[in-house]
Design a protein around this motif. Structure first.
Motif, PDB file in Angstrom:
ATOM      1  N   THR A  72       0.825  -1.214   0.000  1.00 34.90           N
ATOM      2  CA  THR A  72       0.000   0.000   0.000  1.00 34.90           C
ATOM      3  C   THR A  72       0.857   1.260   0.000  1.00 34.90           C
ATOM      4  OG1 THR A  72      -1.794  -1.153   1.144  1.00 34.90           O
ATOM      5  CG2 THR A  72      -1.799   1.256   1.261  1.00 34.90           C
ATOM      6  N   THR A  73       1.866   1.307   0.853  1.00 34.16           N
ATOM      7  CA  THR A  73       2.698   2.515   0.922  1.00 34.16           C
ATOM      8  C   THR A  73       3.561   2.669  -0.324  1.00 34.16           C
ATOM      9  OG1 THR A  73       4.288   1.300   2.299  1.00 34.16           O
ATOM     10  CG2 THR A  73       2.721   2.741   3.444  1.00 34.16           C
ATOM     11  N   LEU A  74       4.046   1.562  -0.874  1.00 33.65           N
ATOM     12  CA  LEU A  74       4.838   1.672  -2.100  1.00 33.65           C
ATOM     13  C   LEU A  74       3.954   2.113  -3.268  1.00 33.65           C
ATOM     14  CD1 LEU A  74       7.510   1.471  -3.562  1.00 33.65           C
ATOM     15  CD2 LEU A  74       7.034  -0.970  -3.950  1.00 33.65           C
ATOM     16  N   GLU A  75       2.766   1.553  -3.363  1.00 33.02           N
ATOM     17  CA  GLU A  75       1.848   1.953  -4.430  1.00 33.02           C
ATOM     18  C   GLU A  75       1.493   3.432  -4.311  1.00 33.02           C
ATOM     19  OE1 GLU A  75      -2.682   0.874  -5.668  1.00 33.02           O
ATOM     20  OE2 GLU A  75      -1.343  -0.807  -5.278  1.00 33.02           O
ATOM     21  N   LEU A  76       1.225   3.874  -3.098  1.00 33.51           N
ATOM     22  CA  LEU A  76       0.920   5.286  -2.860  1.00 33.51           C
ATOM     23  C   LEU A  76       2.103   6.159  -3.263  1.00 33.51           C
ATOM     24  CD1 LEU A  76      -0.955   7.468  -1.629  1.00 33.51           C
ATOM     25  CD2 LEU A  76       0.107   6.958   0.585  1.00 33.51           C
ATOM     26  N   ALA A 132      17.874   6.105   3.502  1.00 31.94           N
ATOM     27  CA  ALA A 132      17.415   6.937   2.385  1.00 31.94           C
ATOM     28  C   ALA A 132      16.079   6.433   1.848  1.00 31.94           C
ATOM     29  CB  ALA A 132      18.460   6.951   1.266  1.00 31.94           C
ATOM     30  N   LEU A 133      15.925   5.130   1.748  1.00 32.98           N
ATOM     31  CA  LEU A 133      14.680   4.550   1.246  1.00 32.98           C
ATOM     32  C   LEU A 133      13.502   4.913   2.140  1.00 32.98           C
ATOM     33  CD1 LEU A 133      13.027   2.647  -0.560  1.00 32.98           C
ATOM     34  CD2 LEU A 133      13.755   0.774   0.934  1.00 32.98           C
ATOM     35  N   ILE A 134      13.632   4.659   3.419  1.00 30.03           N
ATOM     36  CA  ILE A 134      12.512   4.899   4.334  1.00 30.03           C
ATOM     37  C   ILE A 134      12.201   6.383   4.442  1.00 30.03           C
ATOM     38  CG2 ILE A 134      11.780   4.677   6.750  1.00 30.03           C
ATOM     39  CD1 ILE A 134      13.261   1.908   6.706  1.00 30.03           C
ATOM     40  N   ALA A 135      13.205   7.227   4.469  1.00 27.84           N
ATOM     41  CA  ALA A 135      12.960   8.677   4.528  1.00 27.84           C
ATOM     42  C   ALA A 135      12.255   9.169   3.264  1.00 27.84           C
ATOM     43  CB  ALA A 135      14.272   9.426   4.726  1.00 27.84           C
ATOM     44  N   THR A 136      12.625   8.627   2.114  1.00 28.37           N
ATOM     45  CA  THR A 136      12.013   9.059   0.858  1.00 28.37           C
ATOM     46  C   THR A 136      10.579   8.539   0.757  1.00 28.37           C
ATOM     47  OG1 THR A 136      14.210   9.014  -0.135  1.00 28.37           O
ATOM     48  CG2 THR A 136      12.362   9.250  -1.640  1.00 28.37           C
ATOM     49  N   LEU A 137      10.344   7.321   1.199  1.00 27.35           N
ATOM     50  CA  LEU A 137       8.974   6.789   1.239  1.00 27.35           C
ATOM     51  C   LEU A 137       8.098   7.638   2.160  1.00 27.35           C
ATOM     52  CD1 LEU A 137       9.785   2.986   1.560  1.00 27.35           C
ATOM     53  CD2 LEU A 137       8.426   3.996  -0.289  1.00 27.35           C
TER      54      LEU A 137
END
Length: 130
Positions: free
Chosen positions: A9-13, A96-101
């Motif tokens: 869900t969060t990646l799709e968003l 970096a991934l989690i902050a950007t998400l």
């Protein structure tokens, strides 16, 4: 246990809201750790962004398929080692991934999402580093 629904869900968003997500991820990573930029010389920025989004999506889509994930992460680990990636760099990528998400999801990002992505990423890194 990894909450696959939450990850998807969060990646799709993120991908629906922000078509610059991969570029912003790399911008954040390179700003925090400029020494890793030299490892990414094999691909153009556009190709790199596309590969990142595709690989991340594929991993999230198969996060609950241990056989596929094991094979994919084994290949990923071998490739990254060949590029000069060191174990400490995986933590930088995760940050970096989690902050950007989180930035892309905005108000829809939650402590649950932060925890879920952190757990999933830690699990992926454990599998990569073996």
């Amino acid at each position: 246990m990894i909450d696959t629904r939450l990850l998807r869900t969060t990646l799709e968003l993120t991908l629906a809201r922000d078509d610059t997500f991969p570029r912003r991820f790399y911008d954040r990573l390179f700003a925090a750790h400029p020494e890793v930029k030299a490892l990414f010389h094999r691909s153009t920025p556009g190709a790199l962004n596309k590969m990142f989004a595709q690989k991340l999506s594929a991993i999230v889509d198969h996060i609950d398929d241990p056989k596929w994930l094991g094979q994919e992460l084994s290949t990923l680990a071998a490739n990254h080692t060949g590029y000069g990636v060191t174990p400490e760099m995986y933590a930088w990528v995760g940050e970096a991934l989690i902050a950007t998400l989180a930035e892309a999801c905005g108000d829809e990002w939650s402590a649950e999402a932060e925890r879920g992505w952190g757990e999933a990423y830690a699990s992926i890194v454990r599998a990569i580093l073996g």
